[in-house]
Design a protein around this motif. Structure first.
Motif, PDB file in Angstrom:
ATOM      1  N   ALA A 253       0.833  -1.213   0.000  1.00 29.22           N
ATOM      2  CA  ALA A 253       0.000   0.000   0.000  1.00 29.22           C
ATOM      3  C   ALA A 253       0.862   1.256   0.000  1.00 29.22           C
ATOM      4  CB  ALA A 253      -0.934  -0.012   1.211  1.00 29.22           C
ATOM      5  N   VAL A 254       1.946   1.264   0.775  1.00 32.87           N
ATOM      6  CA  VAL A 254       2.846   2.424   0.787  1.00 32.87           C
ATOM      7  C   VAL A 254       3.515   2.572  -0.578  1.00 32.87           C
ATOM      8  CG1 VAL A 254       4.887   3.471   1.857  1.00 32.87           C
ATOM      9  CG2 VAL A 254       3.222   2.261   3.280  1.00 32.87           C
ATOM     10  N   LEU A 255       3.964   1.463  -1.148  1.00 28.02           N
ATOM     11  CA  LEU A 255       4.560   1.514  -2.489  1.00 28.02           C
ATOM     12  C   LEU A 255       3.590   2.130  -3.492  1.00 28.02           C
ATOM     13  CD1 LEU A 255       6.173  -2.032  -2.608  1.00 28.02           C
ATOM     14  CD2 LEU A 255       7.428   0.138  -2.736  1.00 28.02           C
ATOM     15  N   LYS A 256       2.350   1.640  -3.489  1.00 30.76           N
ATOM     16  CA  LYS A 256       1.343   2.131  -4.432  1.00 30.76           C
ATOM     17  C   LYS A 256       1.089   3.631  -4.232  1.00 30.76           C
ATOM     18  CE  LYS A 256      -3.296   1.229  -6.134  1.00 30.76           C
ATOM     19  NZ  LYS A 256      -4.507   0.425  -5.995  1.00 30.76           N
ATOM     20  N   ALA A 257       1.009   4.056  -2.967  1.00 30.76           N
ATOM     21  CA  ALA A 257       0.773   5.481  -2.678  1.00 30.76           C
ATOM     22  C   ALA A 257       1.910   6.355  -3.193  1.00 30.76           C
ATOM     23  CB  ALA A 257       0.589   5.684  -1.173  1.00 30.76           C
ATOM     24  N   ALA A 258       3.110   5.788  -3.298  1.00 30.65           N
ATOM     25  CA  ALA A 258       4.273   6.529  -3.797  1.00 30.65           C
ATOM     26  C   ALA A 258       4.471   6.355  -5.296  1.00 30.65           C
ATOM     27  CB  ALA A 258       5.533   6.070  -3.056  1.00 30.65           C
ATOM     28  N   GLY A 259       3.565   5.635  -5.960  1.00 30.28           N
ATOM     29  CA  GLY A 259       3.674   5.440  -7.401  1.00 30.28           C
ATOM     30  C   GLY A 259       4.625   4.322  -7.792  1.00 30.28           C
ATOM     31  N   ALA A 260       4.829   3.367  -6.902  1.00 32.05           N
ATOM     32  CA  ALA A 260       5.759   2.273  -7.160  1.00 32.05           C
ATOM     33  C   ALA A 260       5.055   0.934  -6.961  1.00 32.05           C
ATOM     34  CB  ALA A 260       6.969   2.379  -6.224  1.00 32.05           C
ATOM     35  N   GLY A 261       5.774  -0.131  -7.267  1.00 29.30           N
ATOM     36  CA  GLY A 261       5.265  -1.485  -7.067  1.00 29.30           C
ATOM     37  C   GLY A 261       6.340  -2.356  -6.452  1.00 29.30           C
ATOM     38  N   THR A 262       6.006  -3.594  -6.228  1.00 27.49           N
ATOM     39  CA  THR A 262       6.953  -4.514  -5.610  1.00 27.49           C
ATOM     40  C   THR A 262       8.223  -4.684  -6.424  1.00 27.49           C
ATOM     41  OG1 THR A 262       5.814  -6.406  -6.597  1.00 27.49           O
ATOM     42  CG2 THR A 262       5.163  -5.781  -4.358  1.00 27.49           C
ATOM     43  N   GLU A 263       8.124  -4.508  -7.725  1.00 26.10           N
ATOM     44  CA  GLU A 263       9.300  -4.652  -8.588  1.00 26.10           C
ATOM     45  C   GLU A 263      10.334  -3.554  -8.367  1.00 26.10           C
ATOM     46  OE1 GLU A 263       6.331  -2.206 -11.008  1.00 26.10           O
ATOM     47  OE2 GLU A 263       6.258  -3.836  -9.544  1.00 26.10           O
ATOM     48  N   HIS A 264       9.969  -2.507  -7.634  1.00 22.58           N
ATOM     49  CA  HIS A 264      10.879  -1.398  -7.365  1.00 22.58           C
ATOM     50  C   HIS A 264      11.609  -1.531  -6.032  1.00 22.58           C
ATOM     51  CE1 HIS A 264       7.859   0.345 -10.211  1.00 22.58           C
ATOM     52  NE2 HIS A 264       9.005   0.529 -10.843  1.00 22.58           N
ATOM     53  N   VAL A 265      11.292  -2.572  -5.271  1.00 23.27           N
ATOM     54  CA  VAL A 265      11.914  -2.762  -3.960  1.00 23.27           C
ATOM     55  C   VAL A 265      13.295  -3.375  -4.128  1.00 23.27           C
ATOM     56  CG1 VAL A 265      11.757  -3.969  -1.744  1.00 23.27           C
ATOM     57  CG2 VAL A 265       9.719  -2.920  -2.759  1.00 23.27           C
ATOM     58  N   ALA A 266      14.279  -2.696  -3.548  1.00 27.36           N
ATOM     59  CA  ALA A 266      15.658  -3.173  -3.608  1.00 27.36           C
ATOM     60  C   ALA A 266      16.051  -3.934  -2.349  1.00 27.36           C
ATOM     61  CB  ALA A 266      16.615  -1.992  -3.807  1.00 27.36           C
ATOM     62  N   LYS A 267      15.409  -3.637  -1.209  1.00 25.01           N
ATOM     63  CA  LYS A 267      15.836  -4.236   0.061  1.00 25.01           C
ATOM     64  C   LYS A 267      14.663  -4.385   0.998  1.00 25.01           C
ATOM     65  CE  LYS A 267      19.247  -5.172   3.162  1.00 25.01           C
ATOM     66  NZ  LYS A 267      18.640  -5.824   4.257  1.00 25.01           N
ATOM     67  N   LEU A 268      14.555  -5.549   1.613  1.00 28.45           N
ATOM     68  CA  LEU A 268      13.587  -5.811   2.675  1.00 28.45           C
ATOM     69  C   LEU A 268      14.339  -6.194   3.945  1.00 28.45           C
ATOM     70  CD1 LEU A 268      10.999  -8.128   0.874  1.00 28.45           C
ATOM     71  CD2 LEU A 268      10.563  -5.799   1.676  1.00 28.45           C
ATOM     72  N   ASN A 269      13.873  -5.688   5.073  1.00 30.05           N
ATOM     73  CA  ASN A 269      14.321  -6.147   6.385  1.00 30.05           C
ATOM     74  C   ASN A 269      13.093  -6.727   7.067  1.00 30.05           C
ATOM     75  OD1 ASN A 269      17.053  -5.184   6.281  1.00 30.05           O
ATOM     76  ND2 ASN A 269      16.216  -3.130   6.500  1.00 30.05           N
ATOM     77  N   ILE A 270      13.202  -7.970   7.515  1.00 31.17           N
ATOM     78  CA  ILE A 270      12.072  -8.647   8.149  1.00 31.17           C
ATOM     79  C   ILE A 270      12.502  -9.074   9.548  1.00 31.17           C
ATOM     80  CG2 ILE A 270      10.439 -10.562   8.005  1.00 31.17           C
ATOM     81  CD1 ILE A 270      10.918 -10.552   4.960  1.00 31.17           C
ATOM     82  N   TYR A 271      11.750  -8.624  10.529  1.00 27.08           N
ATOM     83  CA  TYR A 271      12.013  -8.933  11.921  1.00 27.08           C
ATOM     84  C   TYR A 271      10.911  -9.878  12.390  1.00 27.08           C
ATOM     85  CZ  TYR A 271      14.695  -4.716  11.147  1.00 27.08           C
ATOM     86  OH  TYR A 271      15.560  -3.778  10.621  1.00 27.08           O
ATOM     87  N   VAL A 272      11.292 -11.059  12.862  1.00 25.77           N
ATOM     88  CA  VAL A 272      10.331 -12.083  13.260  1.00 25.77           C
ATOM     89  C   VAL A 272      10.541 -12.414  14.734  1.00 25.77           C
ATOM     90  CG1 VAL A 272       9.503 -14.429  12.805  1.00 25.77           C
ATOM     91  CG2 VAL A 272      10.383 -13.045  10.920  1.00 25.77           C
ATOM     92  N   HIS A 273       9.455 -12.437  15.492  1.00 27.40           N
ATOM     93  CA  HIS A 273       9.548 -12.780  16.906  1.00 27.40           C
ATOM     94  C   HIS A 273      10.167 -14.163  17.051  1.00 27.40           C
ATOM     95  CE1 HIS A 273       8.425 -13.783  21.008  1.00 27.40           C
ATOM     96  NE2 HIS A 273       8.310 -12.472  21.203  1.00 27.40           N
ATOM     97  N   VAL A 274      11.049 -14.312  18.014  1.00 33.97           N
ATOM     98  CA  VAL A 274      11.817 -15.538  18.212  1.00 33.97           C
ATOM     99  C   VAL A 274      10.915 -16.765  18.398  1.00 33.97           C
ATOM    100  CG1 VAL A 274      12.127 -15.286  20.710  1.00 33.97           C
ATOM    101  CG2 VAL A 274      13.851 -16.488  19.354  1.00 33.97           C
ATOM    102  N   ASP A 275       9.722 -16.589  18.950  1.00 30.95           N
ATOM    103  CA  ASP A 275       8.822 -17.713  19.185  1.00 30.95           C
ATOM    104  C   ASP A 275       7.917 -18.024  17.995  1.00 30.95           C
ATOM    105  OD1 ASP A 275       9.821 -18.049  21.757  1.00 30.95           O
ATOM    106  OD2 ASP A 275       8.343 -16.670  22.633  1.00 30.95           O
TER     107      ASP A 275
END
Length: 127
Positions: free
Chosen positions: A60-82
């Motif tokens: 949704a943020v990408l779309k609001a900025a005029g971009a799509g998933t194909e424009h993402v260069a980097k993801l950081n994903i934080y997952v709870h240890v459990d």
């Protein structure tokens, strides 16, 4: 705008991520950490549901900025240890698809919202 995936032959090749990405662009979008919150701010469900919602929020943020998933260069994903990392990964493939961005996944003791099991931030190069 061009994203060039860098995957040296001497490193492991994964269909899920790229080892590096070169971005030939002038404008960059930094997306703050997205939890699995809905439009009311509620977080519900387990890791799969929260991961899917967090990715919908990033999109949704990408779309609001005029971009799509194909424009993402980097993801950081934080997952709870459990949390079940496998279930989160499966949900990410369903929500995000096969977009081999550069990625960092970290297991964390907790997130700012105690009921959050995942948080995702992104860096995108705007077209």
């Amino acid at each position: 705008m061009t994203l060039t995936h860098v995957n040296p032959e001497q490193l492991h090749t994964s269909p899920a991520f790229s080892q590096g990405i070169i971005a030939d662009a002038g404008r960059t979008l930094y997306i703050g950490g997205q939890n699995g919150t809905d439009a009311t701010g509620a977080i519900t469900g387990g890791i799969a549901e929260q991961t899917a919602q967090a990715f919908r929020n990033v999109i949704a943020v990408l779309k609001a900025a005029g971009a799509g998933t194909e424009h993402v260069a980097k993801l950081n994903i934080y997952v709870h240890v459990d949390a079940d990392l496998g279930a989160g990964f499966a949900a990410s493939r369903d929500s995000w698809g096969d977009k081999p961005t550069a990625i960092t996944v970290l297991r964390v003791a907790g997130l700012a919202r105690p009921d959050a099991l995942v948080e995702i931030d992104a860096i995108a190069i705007l077209p």
